[in-house]
Design a protein around this motif. Structure first.
Motif, PDB file in Angstrom:
ATOM      1  N   LEU A 140       0.816  -1.211   0.000  1.00  0.00           N
ATOM      2  CA  LEU A 140       0.000   0.000   0.000  1.00  0.00           C
ATOM      3  C   LEU A 140       0.854   1.267   0.000  1.00  0.00           C
ATOM      4  O   LEU A 140       0.463   2.297  -0.552  1.00  0.00           O
ATOM      5  CB  LEU A 140      -0.920  -0.007   1.231  1.00  0.00           C
ATOM      6  CG  LEU A 140      -1.994  -1.094   1.259  1.00  0.00           C
ATOM      7  CD1 LEU A 140      -2.748  -1.048   2.579  1.00  0.00           C
ATOM      8  CD2 LEU A 140      -2.973  -0.905   0.095  1.00  0.00           C
ATOM      9  N   LEU A 141       2.027   1.141   0.632  1.00  0.00           N
ATOM     10  CA  LEU A 141       2.889   2.329   0.717  1.00  0.00           C
ATOM     11  C   LEU A 141       3.840   2.456  -0.478  1.00  0.00           C
ATOM     12  O   LEU A 141       4.631   3.395  -0.541  1.00  0.00           O
ATOM     13  CB  LEU A 141       3.716   2.281   2.012  1.00  0.00           C
ATOM     14  CG  LEU A 141       2.920   2.395   3.315  1.00  0.00           C
ATOM     15  CD1 LEU A 141       3.840   2.207   4.501  1.00  0.00           C
ATOM     16  CD2 LEU A 141       2.217   3.740   3.389  1.00  0.00           C
ATOM     17  N   ALA A 142       3.767   1.483  -1.389  1.00  0.00           N
ATOM     18  CA  ALA A 142       4.721   1.501  -2.509  1.00  0.00           C
ATOM     19  C   ALA A 142       4.607   2.774  -3.338  1.00  0.00           C
ATOM     20  O   ALA A 142       5.618   3.354  -3.756  1.00  0.00           O
ATOM     21  CB  ALA A 142       4.494   0.278  -3.393  1.00  0.00           C
ATOM     22  N   ALA A 143       3.366   3.203  -3.539  1.00  0.00           N
ATOM     23  CA  ALA A 143       3.173   4.416  -4.359  1.00  0.00           C
ATOM     24  C   ALA A 143       3.786   5.632  -3.675  1.00  0.00           C
ATOM     25  O   ALA A 143       4.471   6.455  -4.310  1.00  0.00           O
ATOM     26  CB  ALA A 143       1.686   4.641  -4.610  1.00  0.00           C
ATOM     27  N   GLY A 150      11.165   9.398  -6.087  1.00  0.00           N
ATOM     28  CA  GLY A 150      11.138  10.097  -7.374  1.00  0.00           C
ATOM     29  C   GLY A 150      11.598  11.548  -7.273  1.00  0.00           C
ATOM     30  O   GLY A 150      12.294  12.059  -8.175  1.00  0.00           O
ATOM     31  N   ASN A 151      11.234  12.233  -6.202  1.00  0.00           N
ATOM     32  CA  ASN A 151      11.626  13.649  -6.065  1.00  0.00           C
ATOM     33  C   ASN A 151      13.144  13.824  -6.008  1.00  0.00           C
ATOM     34  O   ASN A 151      13.705  14.588  -6.808  1.00  0.00           O
ATOM     35  CB  ASN A 151      10.968  14.252  -4.825  1.00  0.00           C
ATOM     36  CG  ASN A 151       9.479  14.459  -5.027  1.00  0.00           C
ATOM     37  OD1 ASN A 151       8.995  14.554  -6.155  1.00  0.00           O
ATOM     38  ND2 ASN A 151       8.733  14.506  -3.931  1.00  0.00           N
ATOM     39  N   PRO A 152      13.846  13.154  -5.078  1.00  0.00           N
ATOM     40  CA  PRO A 152      15.313  13.347  -5.078  1.00  0.00           C
ATOM     41  C   PRO A 152      15.976  12.782  -6.327  1.00  0.00           C
ATOM     42  O   PRO A 152      16.993  13.321  -6.794  1.00  0.00           O
ATOM     43  CB  PRO A 152      15.765  12.599  -3.824  1.00  0.00           C
ATOM     44  CG  PRO A 152      14.678  11.641  -3.508  1.00  0.00           C
ATOM     45  CD  PRO A 152      13.417  12.298  -3.962  1.00  0.00           C
ATOM     46  N   LYS A 182      23.576  14.698  -1.448  1.00  0.00           N
ATOM     47  CA  LYS A 182      22.522  14.816  -0.444  1.00  0.00           C
ATOM     48  C   LYS A 182      21.254  14.073  -0.875  1.00  0.00           C
ATOM     49  O   LYS A 182      20.636  13.344  -0.093  1.00  0.00           O
ATOM     50  CB  LYS A 182      22.221  16.292  -0.186  1.00  0.00           C
ATOM     51  CG  LYS A 182      21.139  16.518   0.846  1.00  0.00           C
ATOM     52  CD  LYS A 182      20.909  18.008   1.047  1.00  0.00           C
ATOM     53  CE  LYS A 182      19.788  18.244   2.050  1.00  0.00           C
ATOM     54  NZ  LYS A 182      19.524  19.702   2.253  1.00  0.00           N
ATOM     55  N   GLU A 183      20.879  14.248  -2.137  1.00  0.00           N
ATOM     56  CA  GLU A 183      19.669  13.590  -2.636  1.00  0.00           C
ATOM     57  C   GLU A 183      19.844  12.075  -2.721  1.00  0.00           C
ATOM     58  O   GLU A 183      18.914  11.301  -2.424  1.00  0.00           O
ATOM     59  CB  GLU A 183      19.288  14.153  -4.007  1.00  0.00           C
ATOM     60  CG  GLU A 183      18.946  15.640  -4.026  1.00  0.00           C
ATOM     61  CD  GLU A 183      17.736  15.964  -3.154  1.00  0.00           C
ATOM     62  OE1 GLU A 183      16.872  15.070  -2.961  1.00  0.00           O
ATOM     63  OE2 GLU A 183      17.670  17.093  -2.629  1.00  0.00           O
ATOM     64  N   LEU A 184      21.046  11.654  -3.124  1.00  0.00           N
ATOM     65  CA  LEU A 184      21.309  10.197  -3.183  1.00  0.00           C
ATOM     66  C   LEU A 184      21.274   9.566  -1.787  1.00  0.00           C
ATOM     67  O   LEU A 184      20.770   8.459  -1.619  1.00  0.00           O
ATOM     68  CB  LEU A 184      22.671   9.950  -3.845  1.00  0.00           C
ATOM     69  CG  LEU A 184      22.735  10.247  -5.352  1.00  0.00           C
ATOM     70  CD1 LEU A 184      24.158  10.109  -5.882  1.00  0.00           C
ATOM     71  CD2 LEU A 184      21.795   9.301  -6.120  1.00  0.00           C
ATOM     72  N   LEU A 185      21.826  10.284  -0.810  1.00  0.00           N
ATOM     73  CA  LEU A 185      21.762   9.786   0.571  1.00  0.00           C
ATOM     74  C   LEU A 185      20.314   9.723   1.071  1.00  0.00           C
ATOM     75  O   LEU A 185      19.944   8.819   1.824  1.00  0.00           O
ATOM     76  CB  LEU A 185      22.598  10.682   1.503  1.00  0.00           C
ATOM     77  CG  LEU A 185      24.112  10.590   1.319  1.00  0.00           C
ATOM     78  CD1 LEU A 185      24.825  11.614   2.201  1.00  0.00           C
ATOM     79  CD2 LEU A 185      24.606   9.178   1.631  1.00  0.00           C
ATOM     80  N   ARG A 186      19.526  10.662   0.624  1.00  0.00           N
ATOM     81  CA  ARG A 186      18.105  10.644   0.985  1.00  0.00           C
ATOM     82  C   ARG A 186      17.422   9.407   0.403  1.00  0.00           C
ATOM     83  O   ARG A 186      16.639   8.727   1.083  1.00  0.00           O
ATOM     84  CB  ARG A 186      17.440  11.912   0.475  1.00  0.00           C
ATOM     85  CG  ARG A 186      15.946  11.993   0.780  1.00  0.00           C
ATOM     86  CD  ARG A 186      15.384  13.277   0.215  1.00  0.00           C
ATOM     87  NE  ARG A 186      13.921  13.306   0.329  1.00  0.00           N
ATOM     88  CZ  ARG A 186      13.142  14.235  -0.228  1.00  0.00           C
ATOM     89  NH1 ARG A 186      13.704  15.226  -0.953  1.00  0.00           N
ATOM     90  NH2 ARG A 186      11.832  14.186  -0.077  1.00  0.00           N
ATOM     91  N   ILE A 187      17.741   9.091  -0.858  1.00  0.00           N
ATOM     92  CA  ILE A 187      17.176   7.896  -1.492  1.00  0.00           C
ATOM     93  C   ILE A 187      17.638   6.635  -0.755  1.00  0.00           C
ATOM     94  O   ILE A 187      16.858   5.715  -0.491  1.00  0.00           O
ATOM     95  CB  ILE A 187      17.557   7.840  -2.980  1.00  0.00           C
ATOM     96  CG1 ILE A 187      16.899   9.002  -3.746  1.00  0.00           C
ATOM     97  CG2 ILE A 187      17.163   6.500  -3.593  1.00  0.00           C
ATOM     98  CD1 ILE A 187      17.374   9.125  -5.176  1.00  0.00           C
ATOM     99  N   ASP A 188      18.925   6.603  -0.421  1.00  0.00           N
ATOM    100  CA  ASP A 188      19.471   5.442   0.284  1.00  0.00           C
ATOM    101  C   ASP A 188      18.780   5.259   1.641  1.00  0.00           C
ATOM    102  O   ASP A 188      18.476   4.127   2.043  1.00  0.00           O
ATOM    103  CB  ASP A 188      20.979   5.625   0.475  1.00  0.00           C
ATOM    104  CG  ASP A 188      21.604   4.437   1.168  1.00  0.00           C
ATOM    105  OD1 ASP A 188      21.657   3.347   0.556  1.00  0.00           O
ATOM    106  OD2 ASP A 188      22.026   4.593   2.341  1.00  0.00           O
ATOM    107  N   GLY A 189      18.511   6.354   2.353  1.00  0.00           N
ATOM    108  CA  GLY A 189      17.825   6.262   3.641  1.00  0.00           C
ATOM    109  C   GLY A 189      16.405   5.727   3.501  1.00  0.00           C
ATOM    110  O   GLY A 189      15.937   4.912   4.324  1.00  0.00           O
ATOM    111  N   ILE A 190      15.705   6.156   2.462  1.00  0.00           N
ATOM    112  CA  ILE A 190      14.346   5.657   2.233  1.00  0.00           C
ATOM    113  C   ILE A 190      14.353   4.163   1.949  1.00  0.00           C
ATOM    114  O   ILE A 190      13.534   3.393   2.478  1.00  0.00           O
ATOM    115  CB  ILE A 190      13.693   6.434   1.069  1.00  0.00           C
ATOM    116  CG1 ILE A 190      13.483   7.899   1.471  1.00  0.00           C
ATOM    117  CG2 ILE A 190      12.361   5.804   0.683  1.00  0.00           C
ATOM    118  CD1 ILE A 190      13.015   8.792   0.323  1.00  0.00           C
ATOM    119  N   VAL A 191      15.304   3.720   1.133  1.00  0.00           N
ATOM    120  CA  VAL A 191      15.400   2.292   0.792  1.00  0.00           C
ATOM    121  C   VAL A 191      15.736   1.472   2.037  1.00  0.00           C
ATOM    122  O   VAL A 191      15.175   0.402   2.277  1.00  0.00           O
ATOM    123  CB  VAL A 191      16.438   2.077  -0.321  1.00  0.00           C
ATOM    124  CG1 VAL A 191      16.678   0.586  -0.544  1.00  0.00           C
ATOM    125  CG2 VAL A 191      15.969   2.740  -1.621  1.00  0.00           C
TER     126      VAL A 191
END
Length: 204
Positions: A140-143, A150-152, A182-191
């Motif tokens: 459900l949270l995939a979207a 997608g933003n970063p 910074k944006e790549l680290l943000r993506i890595d944190g989300i994953v």
């Protein structure tokens, strides 16, 4: 005794008998009887005490000791019957009770094992349900996660495009690179957060 002649009293005979010997003999007999009765009573008391001790007191003491061990949890103890009297019947009745207690103990242990097995299966089922709920919530949270990534990711692609087009100022290039990092680290944190959330919990 009077002596008479032609009906007239002419004399008499006086006879005496001493009872001293008879009384002495009677006293000796009574004394002997009393001694005999006393000895007989003493012998009867001694043998009666020994008989009662062997047939009643000792078996009861053994029975009490066995009962104490059974009360402490040793249900394998038995009382040896001593005969067909009341003590023997008590021993057999106690042994029957101990056998029934052992049967109840075995049934209780089996019931406890069954409950432990059911509890373990329930915990496993609960973990599976929790894991399924987590996977469902992940779907459900995939979207939303895709939007967060997608933003970063779009920002990084934009910085790359600008760098490809050429940026002469070194400081501006360094600033783009820092923003990309910074944006790549943000993506890595989300994953990482998503992977940690969807990981199965360790079973206890």
């Amino acid at each position: 005794f009077p002596l008479r002649r032609s009906g007239e009293l002419v004399g008499g005979i006086l006879a005496t008998l001493s009872l001293d010997g008879v009384l002495g003999s009677a006293r000796q007999t009574v004394k002997f009887i009393m001694i005999y009765m006393t000895l007989g009573s003493l012998v009867f008391l001694i043998f009666g005490t020994i008989l009662i001790s062997r047939t009643l007191v000792q078996p009861l003491e053994k029975t009490i000791r066995v009962m104490q061990r059974v009360a402490d949890g040793d249900l394998h103890q038995k009382v040896e019957p001593t005969g067909e009297n009341e003590v023997g019947r008590l021993a057999r009745t106690f042994n029957t009770m101990a056998e029934k207690l052992k049967g109840h103990e075995r049934a209780l242990n089996e019931h406890v094992k069954s409950l432990q097995k059911m509890n373990l299966e329930l915990k496993e089922t609960q973990q599976e349900v929790i894991q399924s709920e987590k996977l469902a919530s992940v779907g459900l949270l995939a979207a939303g996660v895709a939007h967060e990534i997608g933003n970063p990711l779009g920002a990084v692609l934009g910085y790359i495009t600008m760098l490809e087009q050429g940026v002469a100022d070194p400081q501006e290039q360094e600033d783009y690179l820092r923003r990309m990092e910074k944006e790549l680290l943000r993506i890595d944190g989300i994953v990482r957060d998503l992977r940690e959330y969807s990981r199965p919990s360790p079973r206890k």
